[in-house]
Structure formats: structure tokens, C-alpha cells
Design an enzyme around this catalytic site. Structure first.
Site, PDB file in Angstrom:
ATOM      1  N   MET A   1       0.840  -1.202   0.000  1.00  0.00           N
ATOM      2  CA  MET A   1       0.000   0.000   0.000  1.00  0.00           C
ATOM      3  C   MET A   1       0.872   1.248   0.000  1.00  0.00           C
ATOM      4  SD  MET A   1      -3.450  -0.943   2.056  1.00  0.00           S
ATOM      5  CE  MET A   1      -2.829  -0.735   3.713  1.00  0.00           C
TER       6      MET A   1
ATOM      7  N   GLY B   1      10.933  -2.607   5.825  1.00  0.00           N
ATOM      8  CA  GLY B   1      10.203  -3.885   5.798  1.00  0.00           C
ATOM      9  C   GLY B   1       9.785  -4.219   4.377  1.00  0.00           C
ATOM     10  N   HIS B   2       9.140  -3.253   3.714  1.00  0.00           N
ATOM     11  CA  HIS B   2       8.766  -3.459   2.307  1.00  0.00           C
ATOM     12  C   HIS B   2      10.007  -3.762   1.462  1.00  0.00           C
ATOM     13  CE1 HIS B   2       5.482  -0.467   3.515  1.00  0.00           C
ATOM     14  NE2 HIS B   2       4.774  -1.494   3.090  1.00  0.00           N
TER      15      HIS B   2
ATOM     16  N   ASP C   1       2.412  -9.498   8.878  1.00  0.00           N
ATOM     17  CA  ASP C   1       0.965  -9.741   8.756  1.00  0.00           C
ATOM     18  C   ASP C   1       0.776 -11.254   8.615  1.00  0.00           C
ATOM     19  OD1 ASP C   1      -0.210  -6.820   8.310  1.00  0.00           O
ATOM     20  OD2 ASP C   1       1.681  -6.963   7.242  1.00  0.00           O
TER      21      ASP C   1
ATOM     22  N   GLN D   1      -2.470 -12.589   7.359  1.00  0.00           N
ATOM     23  CA  GLN D   1      -2.641 -12.241   5.941  1.00  0.00           C
ATOM     24  C   GLN D   1      -1.909 -13.246   5.053  1.00  0.00           C
ATOM     25  OE1 GLN D   1      -2.608  -8.110   4.240  1.00  0.00           O
ATOM     26  NE2 GLN D   1      -0.483  -8.621   3.815  1.00  0.00           N
TER      27      GLN D   1
ATOM     28  N   VAL E   1      10.857  -7.067   9.690  1.00  0.00           N
ATOM     29  CA  VAL E   1      11.945  -6.102   9.874  1.00  0.00           C
ATOM     30  C   VAL E   1      11.523  -5.132  10.985  1.00  0.00           C
ATOM     31  CG1 VAL E   1      13.328  -4.288   8.785  1.00  0.00           C
ATOM     32  CG2 VAL E   1      12.664  -6.324   7.475  1.00  0.00           C
TER      33      VAL E   1
ATOM     34  N   SER F   1       6.243  -0.239  10.256  1.00  0.00           N
ATOM     35  CA  SER F   1       4.894  -0.161   9.698  1.00  0.00           C
ATOM     36  C   SER F   1       4.677   1.246   9.169  1.00  0.00           C
ATOM     37  CB  SER F   1       3.863  -0.454  10.798  1.00  0.00           C
ATOM     38  OG  SER F   1       2.576  -0.045  10.367  1.00  0.00           O
TER      39      SER F   1
HETATM   40  P1  AMP Z   1       1.420  -2.900   3.483  1.00  0.00           P
HETATM   41  O1  AMP Z   1       1.964  -1.822   2.614  1.00  0.00           O
HETATM   42  O2  AMP Z   1       1.317  -2.541   4.923  1.00  0.00           O
HETATM   43  O3  AMP Z   1       0.151  -3.508   2.928  1.00  0.00           O
HETATM   44  O4  AMP Z   1       2.497  -4.062   3.439  1.00  0.00           O
HETATM   45  C1  AMP Z   1       2.914  -4.626   2.225  1.00  0.00           C
HETATM   46  C2  AMP Z   1       3.722  -5.869   2.496  1.00  0.00           C
HETATM   47  O5  AMP Z   1       4.873  -5.517   3.283  1.00  0.00           O
HETATM   48  C3  AMP Z   1       2.945  -6.911   3.301  1.00  0.00           C
HETATM   49  O6  AMP Z   1       3.244  -8.199   2.808  1.00  0.00           O
HETATM   50  C4  AMP Z   1       3.476  -6.716   4.699  1.00  0.00           C
HETATM   51  O7  AMP Z   1       3.399  -7.879   5.498  1.00  0.00           O
HETATM   52  C5  AMP Z   1       4.917  -6.355   4.407  1.00  0.00           C
HETATM   53  N1  AMP Z   1       5.503  -5.664   5.558  1.00  0.00           N
HETATM   54  C6  AMP Z   1       5.012  -4.566   6.186  1.00  0.00           C
HETATM   55  N2  AMP Z   1       5.781  -4.250   7.253  1.00  0.00           N
HETATM   56  C7  AMP Z   1       6.769  -5.175   7.303  1.00  0.00           C
HETATM   57  C8  AMP Z   1       7.873  -5.401   8.180  1.00  0.00           C
HETATM   58  N3  AMP Z   1       8.113  -4.611   9.226  1.00  0.00           N
HETATM   59  N4  AMP Z   1       8.684  -6.457   7.935  1.00  0.00           N
HETATM   60  C9  AMP Z   1       8.434  -7.269   6.873  1.00  0.00           C
HETATM   61  N5  AMP Z   1       7.408  -7.113   6.020  1.00  0.00           N
HETATM   62  C10 AMP Z   1       6.588  -6.087   6.225  1.00  0.00           C
END
Ligand code: AMP
Length: 282
Positions: free
Chosen positions: A30, A36-37, A150, A153, A176, A185
Site C-alpha cells: 500500500m 520492511g517493504h 501480517d 494475511q 523487519v 509499519s
Molecule cells: P502494506 O503496505 O502494509 O500492505 O504491506 C505490504 C507488504 O509488506 C505486506 O506483505 C506486509 O506484510 C509487508 N511488511 C510490512 N511491514 C513489514 C515489516 N516490518 N517487515 C516485513 N514485512 C513487512
């Protein structure tokens, strides 16, 4: 790197890549990218010839009153990060491109979507499964990278892809964290300095759950009580749930054994944060 905003264009580009024998890695996000991403992007770039990152704040997975409008967005910064990380395509469609007519078809995953997040956000996983199904259909055969942050998810998406025979290999990547243990996040930007200072309590609650399990406790109720006690020490944390459950079903059915996951969700002011960790019991 190309930035693509239409379904037809990204589909055609990736079909050309596969026709030329290139494997495709896909990272759905998103946006408002953080480390993390980028760890998912790195795994995709390392494991595939071509990487596509989608950036789409999916209205379907936000309920009324949640943070859809406030959700942070910065496509220019995200594009720069993607370019530097070796991404080939950023797919950044508009809401109208993804949902030109009112959505009449949704995907629901029954069992694993029901507890925890599903119990607190009843429409959330149907929104996630629907947009991921749509993105998988647009991107086509690929490896798709998701974060273990997640955890539920990942379980929902893996179940959906298997049940619907989607030509996608779902790959889960490690969480991460910031140096003090807070899981990265996009929603961490909502935290006030006071909330940010208390937010690592989530990591400490998970650590306590794991310690209690390692010490021999097998009753999920006792493990959860120990985790709750840690959260209670942070006055700005309002827990939504605390769980110690089998890592696959996410529903406790007696004493814990095998692969166990500890999970927490809590609100800190405007931010609702989730985190989890796991271990294998001998
Ligand atoms: P989001 O943009 O929040 O929908 O996350 C996109 C992807 O990045 C999802 O698969 C999340 O699980 C992953 N993601 C978000 N935060 C982290 C993190 N801290 N460590 C690893 N993956 C993450």
C-alpha cells in the site's frame, strides 16, 4: 524502471517478460515504503529476473471509520526507493482503474480469516483477498512476496492461492524491526513521541510469551495472561487481542504443541499496530 498505471499495460509488459523466459517476482504494497517493504523487494530482485511492486491503498480492506483517508502516501519517494532497489515496474493504479464499477465479486477465505484480525475487522480479509486475487490475475504467474508481520494475511493469501489454483508461489519474509524492537509499519507515523516510546511493549509482550512457552507452559490462557500483563504496563496501549495459538490454524484447541505463534494487536492513539513471533515446541 517504468511506472505503470493501467491494468492493460502492466499485464502486457509482464506477458512479454514471461514470453522471453524471464521469471516475475511481485511485491504487493500500500506504499509509503519502509525497510520492511524493501526487504521483500530485495528478496524478489534476488530470486527473479523481473520485479514488479504494486502500490495501491485498497479501499476494500478498510472499514467505515478506519484510516483510509489518513493513510500515508508518497508515490514520488516510493518510486525513488524502488528504482534504487532494482525494481523493474511500479504498478500504481488509481481506485477507478482497479474498481471502475461497484465491486460485485469478492473473495472470502473461511477458516483462517475468522479469528484475531478477522474477529476485530470483520470485512478486512475479504478486502485483502479480493484485491490480492485481482492483482494476481493482473500480474499472472509469479512468485509473490509477503511479510510475516501480517502473519494471518500470509495464511489467508496462501490458502486462497492454493484453493483457487492460482499460478503464484507465495513467499513469506521475516519481520523487519526498528532497533528497539518495534516492527516497521507505515502506520508508525501516526504515533506521538509518547506513544512511540511505549510501542516497543508489543515486542516485549511477544518475548514474554515465547519465554513462558520455552519455560514449559503449554496452556494458551496462561501464556496470554503473561503477555497481557506486559502490555498493561504501557498505559498508552489499548490491546485488541493477545494470542498464543497453533501457527497454522490460529485457533487454540487445547495445550499448545508443534509450531506456535504469539500475536498481539493494540491501539496507541490513532495507530492500530500488530506484531507476532513464533517458535517450535519440541
Ligand atoms: P502494506 O503496505 O502494509 O500492505 O504491506 C505490504 C507488504 O509488506 C505486506 O506483505 C506486509 O506484510 C509487508 N511488511 C510490512 N511491514 C513489514 C515489516 N516490518 N517487515 C516485513 N514485512 C513487512
Amino acid at each position: 524502471m517504468e511506472t505503470v498505471t493501467t491494468i492493460d499495460e502492466i499485464r502486457a509488459a509482464l506477458e512479454r517478460d514471461r514470453a522471453a523466459g524471464r521469471s516475475v517476482g511481485f511485491v504487493p504494497t500500500m506504499g509509503y515504503l519502509h525497510a520492511g517493504h524493501l526487504s521483500l523487494v530485495e528478496a524478489s530482485v534476488a530470486g527473479n529476473d523481473v520485479t514488479v511492486v504494486s502500490i495501491f491503498v485498497n479501499p476494500l480492506q478498510f472499514a467505515e471509520g478506519e484510516d483510509l483517508d489518513a493513510y500515508p502516501r508518497d508515490l514520488a519517494a516510493d518510486s525513488a526507493e524502488c528504482r534504487a532497489a532494482g525494481v523493474d515496474y511500479v504498478f500504481a493504479p488509481s481506485v477507478e482503474e482497479m474498481y471502475p464499477t461497484p465491486v460485485d465479486t469478492t473473495v472470502t477465505v473461511a477458516s483462517v480469516a475468522a479469528p484475531l484480525e478477522g474477529a476485530h475487522r470483520p470485512t478486512h480479509f475479504a478486502g485483502v483477498a479480493t484485491v490480492v486475487a485481482k492483482l494476481f490475475s493482473i500480474v499472472g504467474p509469479c512468485r509473490a512476496y509477503f511479510g510475516a508481520k501480517d502473519w494471518q494475511q500470509v495464511a489467508v493469501v496462501t490458502t486462497m492461492a492454493a484453493d483457487l489454483s492460482m499460478p503464484v508461489e507465495v513467499v513469506a519474509c521475516p519481520i523487519v524491526r526498528e532497533p528497539d524492537g518495534l516492527a516497521m509499519s507505515s502506520r508508525n507515523v501516526y504515533l506521538t513521541p509518547e506513544e512511540r516510546a511505549q510501542a516497543p511493549v508489543l515486542r516485549r509482550a511477544l518475548d514474554t510469551g515465547l519465554e513462558v512457552l520455552r519455560a514449559g507452559e503449554r496452556d494458551p490462557v496462561v501464556v496470554e495472561a503473561a503477555m497481557r500483563e506486559v502490555l498493561a504496563a504501557a498505559p498508552l496501549a489499548a490491546p485488541d487481542y493477545v494470542a498464543a495459538v497453533p501457527a497454522d490454524t490460529l485457533v487454540a484447541d487445547g495445550p499448545l504443541h508443534g509450531d506456535v505463534r504469539v500475536l498481539v494487536a493494540a491501539r496507541f492513539g490513532r495507530a492500530r499496530l500488530i506484531d507476532n513471533d513464533g517458535l517450535r515446541l519440541g
